[in-house]
Design a protein around this motif. Sequence first.
Motif, PDB file in Angstrom:
ATOM      1  N   ASP A 112       0.817  -1.211   0.000  1.00 38.14           N
ATOM      2  CA  ASP A 112       0.000   0.000   0.000  1.00 38.14           C
ATOM      3  C   ASP A 112       0.855   1.267   0.000  1.00 38.14           C
ATOM      4  N   TYR A 113       1.984   1.261   0.734  1.00 39.68           N
ATOM      5  CA  TYR A 113       2.807   2.470   0.789  1.00 39.68           C
ATOM      6  C   TYR A 113       3.402   2.807  -0.572  1.00 39.68           C
ATOM      7  N   MET A 114       3.698   1.775  -1.389  1.00 44.01           N
ATOM      8  CA  MET A 114       4.195   2.023  -2.738  1.00 44.01           C
ATOM      9  C   MET A 114       3.085   2.590  -3.618  1.00 44.01           C
ATOM     10  N   LYS A 115       1.882   2.079  -3.440  1.00 43.60           N
ATOM     11  CA  LYS A 115       0.754   2.593  -4.214  1.00 43.60           C
ATOM     12  C   LYS A 115       0.492   4.060  -3.887  1.00 43.60           C
ATOM     13  N   ASP A 116       0.601   4.406  -2.607  1.00 48.37           N
ATOM     14  CA  ASP A 116       0.348   5.788  -2.200  1.00 48.37           C
ATOM     15  C   ASP A 116       1.447   6.728  -2.678  1.00 48.37           C
ATOM     16  N   LEU A 117       2.688   6.279  -2.571  1.00 44.68           N
ATOM     17  CA  LEU A 117       3.816   7.149  -2.880  1.00 44.68           C
ATOM     18  C   LEU A 117       3.967   7.394  -4.368  1.00 44.68           C
ATOM     19  N   PHE A 118       3.807   6.353  -5.177  1.00 45.66           N
ATOM     20  CA  PHE A 118       4.064   6.477  -6.610  1.00 45.66           C
ATOM     21  C   PHE A 118       2.822   6.308  -7.479  1.00 45.66           C
ATOM     22  N   ASP A 119       1.649   6.159  -6.856  1.00 44.02           N
ATOM     23  CA  ASP A 119       0.396   5.994  -7.610  1.00 44.02           C
ATOM     24  C   ASP A 119       0.543   4.874  -8.642  1.00 44.02           C
ATOM     25  N   ILE A 120       1.015   3.734  -8.174  1.00 41.95           N
ATOM     26  CA  ILE A 120       1.366   2.628  -9.063  1.00 41.95           C
ATOM     27  C   ILE A 120       0.162   2.105  -9.830  1.00 41.95           C
ATOM     28  N   GLU A 121      -0.994   2.116  -9.216  1.00 44.28           N
ATOM     29  CA  GLU A 121      -2.165   1.543  -9.879  1.00 44.28           C
ATOM     30  C   GLU A 121      -2.566   2.315 -11.131  1.00 44.28           C
ATOM     31  N   SER A 122      -2.084   3.552 -11.280  1.00 46.98           N
ATOM     32  CA  SER A 122      -2.400   4.326 -12.488  1.00 46.98           C
ATOM     33  C   SER A 122      -1.469   3.994 -13.650  1.00 46.98           C
ATOM     34  N   MET A 123      -0.503   3.103 -13.424  1.00 50.52           N
ATOM     35  CA  MET A 123       0.471   2.801 -14.476  1.00 50.52           C
ATOM     36  C   MET A 123      -0.123   2.052 -15.652  1.00 50.52           C
ATOM     37  N   THR A 124      -1.363   1.666 -15.574  1.00 51.14           N
ATOM     38  CA  THR A 124      -1.991   0.973 -16.692  1.00 51.14           C
ATOM     39  C   THR A 124      -2.339   1.922 -17.839  1.00 51.14           C
ATOM     40  N   SER A 125      -2.200   3.234 -17.620  1.00 56.32           N
ATOM     41  CA  SER A 125      -2.351   4.215 -18.708  1.00 56.32           C
ATOM     42  C   SER A 125      -0.991   4.813 -19.027  1.00 56.32           C
TER      43      SER A 125
END
Length: 281
Positions: free
Chosen positions: A69-82
Amino acid sequence: MSGVTSTPYGGRAAPVMLRGVYLKTLRDLRRAVLGWSTGLAALVLVEAAVWPSFRDMPDIEDLMAQYPDYMKDLFDIESMTSGLGFLNTELFTLLLPALFVIHAIGRGARLVAGEEDVGTLDILLVTPISSSRVILDKALALLTSVLVLGVALWVVTLGASLAIGMGIDAAEAATGALAQVLLGAEYGALALTVGAATGRRSLAIGAPAALAVAAYVLHALALLVPEIEPWQELSPFHQALAEGPLGAGLPPAFGWLVAGTVVVTAAGCRLLDRRDIAAPG
């Protein structure tokens, strides 16, 4: 001062001298700007070239969900699909801000403290130019150099998006580049001002660099530690990056970066004016 004066700042007469500081500083910066622009362009192109392979990976959403979760928050990883989210995560939220800050601090430290080190600042200050005008011209030249890097970043980001199909339009690319320019300009102005206050290039590099690291740590920790979150808005990195920065529009927080640059530059004008500049022995 009367008569004709020959100095390193280009001009035979005082009116020419008044515009010579800005133009000479730009000439001094031109090779660095060209080199950095080329490097930034290559970096963006290489990263963009990775996007099609990343996009076509099977089960990419499941892979993104496995990150902490901390990686998702810091780098917004889940948006990398665009394509936009991919470049935001890979470049625009860490690597590019660091490069713009490094460039601006390095150049800003040279503009006053560097000149004092080599003994040309005292020559400049005995001309009919006020010390405040010297700082303003040098700050403007530094801003111009950072702006050129930003334009290069905008062009290559937009070009890569059009060539590879990343879906990033001109306005989105522009806001991403503007965030880097504003961030770099503030820390570059700080380096210039520390150099004006101390005359020491090591301090003009070290102090802004330390503050930049502290500001990024504040930005990052506030995403993970709720108790720190109220202080996050004080970080220039948060002001520049919180909304994207690609595709962020024009967040109101950008105004704090502009204000910070203006205040720090104004402080540099006063500090140089109050300090005695000794010629090298």
